[in-house]
Design an enzyme around this catalytic site. Structure first.
Site, PDB file in Angstrom:
ATOM      1  N   GLY A 127       0.862  -1.178   0.000  1.00 40.91           N
ATOM      2  CA  GLY A 127       0.000   0.000   0.000  1.00 40.91           C
ATOM      3  C   GLY A 127       0.895   1.223   0.000  1.00 40.91           C
TER       4      GLY A 127
ATOM      5  N   GLY B 189       0.561   4.160   1.210  1.00 42.63           N
ATOM      6  CA  GLY B 189       0.693   4.798   2.512  1.00 42.63           C
ATOM      7  C   GLY B 189       1.641   4.058   3.423  1.00 42.63           C
ATOM      8  CB  ALA B 190       1.779   0.503   4.465  1.00 42.30           C
ATOM      9  CG  ASN B 191       4.774   0.342   0.110  1.00 41.61           C
ATOM     10  OD1 ASN B 191       4.734  -0.594   0.900  1.00 41.61           O
ATOM     11  ND2 ASN B 191       4.396   0.230  -1.148  1.00 41.61           N
TER      12      ASN B 191
ATOM     13  CD  GLU C 293      -2.473   2.833  -3.476  1.00 37.98           C
ATOM     14  OE1 GLU C 293      -1.999   2.222  -4.462  1.00 37.98           O
ATOM     15  OE2 GLU C 293      -2.184   2.537  -2.305  1.00 37.98           O
TER      16      GLU C 293
ATOM     17  N   GLY D 235      15.658  11.085 -15.483  1.00 35.31           N
ATOM     18  CA  GLY D 235      15.862  11.796 -14.227  1.00 35.31           C
ATOM     19  C   GLY D 235      14.590  12.315 -13.593  1.00 35.31           C
TER      20      GLY D 235
ATOM     21  CG  ASP E 178       5.021   3.867  -2.605  1.00 30.39           C
ATOM     22  OD1 ASP E 178       4.356   4.808  -3.071  1.00 30.39           O
ATOM     23  OD2 ASP E 178       4.647   2.683  -2.645  1.00 30.39           O
TER      24      ASP E 178
ATOM     25  N   GLY F 151      10.572  -6.708  -2.543  1.00 25.70           N
ATOM     26  CA  GLY F 151       9.407  -6.170  -1.854  1.00 25.70           C
ATOM     27  C   GLY F 151       9.347  -4.659  -1.942  1.00 25.70           C
TER      28      GLY F 151
END
Length: 283
Positions: free
Chosen positions: A41, A43-45, A135, A200, A229, A264
């Site tokens: 996700g 946000g979590a990343n 998201e 770049g 992220d 991951g």
């Protein structure tokens, strides 16, 4: 470099990733995939990346009452993120279905689930910066931006139409070149960072390009899923630390380049100061 206080308001998913030699075309089945499950996700990343880069991070989000939700919260907590703002809802934990080919390119389908239930009425401290993504429901993003008293960064991905008042409120927008092309309203934003893959990254201030940094070759690309992220988290922290736009972009690019060597979306990272010089990663 001091520990910046950052509130990440965003999505939490379980990533189901199939690694294949090549991505399927429309209506095509590709065999020989290797499956892995990770907490993800955007946000979590970004929360995990910011914490590992040295920020003091708390996350606002939502998961389901299922085992995946508990696993996700514990994984985020183990990265040093304050998870007291993650709610447990009646909706299932969000899921992302990801296919990654041998060159690290990917296709992603996101099932929002509990992410649609994030509470927009959260309290934001006057000394806390905010980082969000798209998201979540746009109503949540707008409400948090209105409530926040300090710096607000928005990774405007996936691309969605944004109101003029939201664009005006956000201090830093982060997008890739495809998202920038799809969102003409961003030409009115005060500051937009755009990534261009092998070409770049650049900073636009009031619609005018003011800074551009080149990319550098990456020796091994395993997956680009978490690179954007990590870039977003690093750029936000670099700008908050008072770096020039050029140094902030270079630092964020170096962080993104470090991420693509891992399968991951939440790889290990060092303190932000160790990435202050470097080049840009693939988007």
């Amino acid at each position: 470099m001091g520990r910046q206080g950052l509130v990440v308001v965003g999505s939490i998913n379980v990533d189901l990733t199939a690694s294949v030699e090549r991505l399927p075309g429309a209506g095509e089945t590709v065999a020989g995939g290797r499956l892995r499950r990770d907490v993800g996700g955007k946000g979590a990343n970004q929360a995990v990346a910011a914490s590992r880069l040295g920020a003091c991070v708390r996350m606002i989000g939502a998961v389901g009452p299922d085992a995946d939700g508990g696993w996700a919260v514990e994984t985020i907590r183990s990265a040093g993120v304050d998870v007291n703002g993650i709610a447990i809802t009646d909706f299932p934990t969000g899921t992302a279905l990801i296919a990654v080919d041998a060159a690290g390119e990917n296709q992603i389908v996101v099932c929002g689930g509990a992410n649609t239930q994030v509470d927009p009425g959260i309290a934001i401290g006057a000394d806390e910066a905010v980082l969000m993504q798209l998201e979540l429901p746009l109503g949540v993003v707008r409400a948090v931006a209105d409530r926040a008293q300090g710096f607000v960064a928005l990774n405007a991905a996936p691309a969605r139409s944004l109101s003029a008042d939201l664009v005006e409120r956000v201090d830093l927008v982060i997008v890739n070149e495809t998202e920038y092309a799809a969102m003409p309203e961003l030409r009115a934003a005060r500051r937009v960072a755009v990534t261009y893959g092998a070409a770049g990254a650049a900073m636009f201030v009031d619609g005018v390009e003011t800074t551009r940094v080149p990319s550098v070759p990456v020796t091994e690309v395993v997956s680009t899923v978490g690179a954007g992220d990590a870039f977003s988290a690093a750029l936000t922290l670099a700008v908050l630390a008072g770096m020039s736009d050029q140094d902030a972009l270079r630092t964020a690019c170096a962080v993104g380049a470090a991420v693509v060597a891992y399968p991951g979306a939440q790889p290990p990272l060092r303190g932000l100061e160790t990435y202050v010089t470097g080049g840009c990663s693939p988007r």
